[in-house]
Design an enzyme around this catalytic site. Sequence first.
Site, PDB file in Angstrom:
ATOM      1  N   HIS A  87       9.369   3.641  -3.159  1.00  0.00           N
ATOM      2  CA  HIS A  87       9.261   3.207  -1.767  1.00  0.00           C
ATOM      3  C   HIS A  87       9.967   4.137  -0.816  1.00  0.00           C
ATOM      4  O   HIS A  87      10.444   3.725   0.240  1.00  0.00           O
ATOM      5  CB  HIS A  87       9.794   1.780  -1.600  1.00  0.00           C
ATOM      6  CG  HIS A  87       8.936   0.785  -2.279  1.00  0.00           C
ATOM      7  ND1 HIS A  87       9.204   0.321  -3.537  1.00  0.00           N
ATOM      8  CD2 HIS A  87       7.791   0.200  -1.891  1.00  0.00           C
ATOM      9  CE1 HIS A  87       8.253  -0.516  -3.896  1.00  0.00           C
ATOM     10  NE2 HIS A  87       7.389  -0.609  -2.924  1.00  0.00           N
ATOM     11  N   SER A 110       0.857  -1.181   0.000  1.00  0.00           N
ATOM     12  CA  SER A 110       0.000   0.000   0.000  1.00  0.00           C
ATOM     13  C   SER A 110       0.895   1.234   0.000  1.00  0.00           C
ATOM     14  O   SER A 110       2.087   1.152   0.280  1.00  0.00           O
ATOM     15  CB  SER A 110      -0.899   0.005   1.236  1.00  0.00           C
ATOM     16  OG  SER A 110      -1.832  -1.039   1.148  1.00  0.00           O
ATOM     17  N   GLY A 111       0.288   2.388  -0.309  1.00  0.00           N
ATOM     18  CA  GLY A 111       1.069   3.617  -0.336  1.00  0.00           C
ATOM     19  C   GLY A 111       1.346   4.094  -1.748  1.00  0.00           C
ATOM     20  O   GLY A 111       1.959   5.137  -1.934  1.00  0.00           O
ATOM     21  N   HIS A 112       0.906   3.305  -2.753  1.00  0.00           N
ATOM     22  CA  HIS A 112       1.120   3.676  -4.157  1.00  0.00           C
ATOM     23  C   HIS A 112      -0.192   4.074  -4.837  1.00  0.00           C
ATOM     24  O   HIS A 112      -0.268   4.108  -6.062  1.00  0.00           O
ATOM     25  CB  HIS A 112       1.738   2.511  -4.934  1.00  0.00           C
ATOM     26  CG  HIS A 112       2.981   1.972  -4.332  1.00  0.00           C
ATOM     27  ND1 HIS A 112       4.062   2.757  -4.061  1.00  0.00           N
ATOM     28  CD2 HIS A 112       3.319   0.719  -3.930  1.00  0.00           C
ATOM     29  CE1 HIS A 112       5.018   2.013  -3.528  1.00  0.00           C
ATOM     30  NE2 HIS A 112       4.589   0.775  -3.431  1.00  0.00           N
ATOM     31  N   LYS A 123       5.351  -6.434  -9.857  1.00  0.00           N
ATOM     32  CA  LYS A 123       6.438  -5.458  -9.944  1.00  0.00           C
ATOM     33  C   LYS A 123       7.722  -6.094  -9.429  1.00  0.00           C
ATOM     34  O   LYS A 123       7.697  -6.832  -8.439  1.00  0.00           O
ATOM     35  CB  LYS A 123       6.103  -4.204  -9.116  1.00  0.00           C
ATOM     36  CG  LYS A 123       4.855  -3.484  -9.606  1.00  0.00           C
ATOM     37  CD  LYS A 123       4.685  -2.115  -8.979  1.00  0.00           C
ATOM     38  CE  LYS A 123       4.513  -2.108  -7.486  1.00  0.00           C
ATOM     39  NZ  LYS A 123       3.383  -2.916  -6.992  1.00  0.00           N
TER      40      LYS A 123
END
Lengths: 213, 330
Positions: free
Chosen positions: B218, B54-56, B104
């Site tokens: 990241h 998560s975070g993208h 990815k």
Amino acid sequence: MLDALFFRNWLTATADAVDREAERLTELDSPIGDADHGSNLRRGFRAVAAVLEKETPDTPGAVLMLAGRQLISTVGGASGPLYGTLLRRTGKELGDAPEVGPARFAAALRTGVDAVAALGGAAPGDKTMLDALAPGIDALDDSLGTFAAAREAALQGALATTPLQARKGRASYLGERSIGHQDPGATSSALLFEALAETADGIGGASREGSRG
Amino acid sequence: MRMLINVAETVVADALRGIAAAHPELTVDVENRVIVRRDAPVEGKVALVSGGGSGHEPLHSGFVGPGMLSAALPGEVFTSPVPDQMVRAAAAVDSGAGVLFVVKNYTGDVLNFDMAAELAEDEGIQVAKVLVDDDVAVTDSLYTAGRRGTGGTLFVEKLAGAAADAGMPLERVEAVARRVNENTRSFGVALSACSTPAKGGPTFDLPSGELELGVGIHGEPGRERRPMMTSREVADFAVNAVLEDLAPHNPVLLLVNGMGGTPLLELYGFSAEIQRVLVERGVAVARTLVGNYVTSLDMAGASVTLCQVDEEMLRLWDAPVRTPALRWGC
């Protein structure tokens, strides 16, 4: 001889150690990773401690297999599959023996470490968890199962990652800039050996008595 | 710490509840962290499953829907999902025509998807995998984990999703995904570090007046730090880095992507500079997409992705898509 309770105690001690060191592991993971190694491992080992309390498998192999599966299901990232594989393969190697001697355990653990190397495609010197696991298991073999020697070797291995340039994992993207930082994965791997030595020292002795009958 | 959250431990679950409430066209399993298009499995069609840390956002949850992904799996922040999520998703979306995992290239994602593929195949689900590794900032050599998957993921998911929607069999959908990846390159820059909820602050120290060239998604530092550059200078640097690796003889799809903390005003200005360099370098741009699509939490910065397309690929790009974050033609 080491029985199921010894292995449960080892993993519980590891969970405690990871809990204690989580912030430091995350801190180490900040400059060269993404600052979550401690929180990820803490989540996984807490889940391991919880499942072992609930299911109480009765052989060393079953304890390790269950713990490994739990790590794979809860940690994510690279450390989930790698630590999960370490424990699962070690457990699988021990089969369904109710007790194992230190030499047999050391041999099984080496199979687990080899499986980690194969899965991650890494070798000692790449600045990964193998830099603590490999010297740890070598010392365990050389010392005929003295866990204290393995603890020291793994710790020294982790410390020795500082001047290395990372060649695997996320730190490898930094190239030369990964030099000068201790590897978080090697640091957490050293905790595994530390918990092992602790378990063998005190808690382990008591638990062996407690597990009989 | 300036974050609109409750506690770090629940950020992913809280966001999933929000997605569920906002998008009734998706089925959101908050507990197991699986987002599935509501009409799945779609009879006779290949299913596309992707996921990652998560975070993208909007990657990958915002790309679920007709014409793109069948399911998305969010892991913890910047941590790949676990195999259980992937297998659960594959089982939910497989119509019998097979599942393509879009992965990815990060060690964690690769390992977890590999394990999941084995488990799914044990359950009788036909699985193919495609690895996205478009980031030219990383040297693909024995001395790294290989190129990272970044902005190019959007192109792979869109074009392969369209191929699946068109009814192509698994091996052809997989081939399209590979072709997109082989023709796609990205380069990213950061003007600030991002703040992860677990750490509660910036993941690395980047003084104002400096920027990081060649970052991933990241919050990790890039390959080089330099004094601040203008949008024009960054555009020259980024496009040159991409074109050193991909010399397109066909038109390209252009993604000018924000990392989460850069306003559209800046992104459009940057996009103008990118277009200028591409004209100077003789590269024809067929389609352009500007916005925050493959982000890194609140990181300020941008990435440039070029995808060289043939006629079929361009048709697949133009095909209708209906997802929370990408929507046209329907």
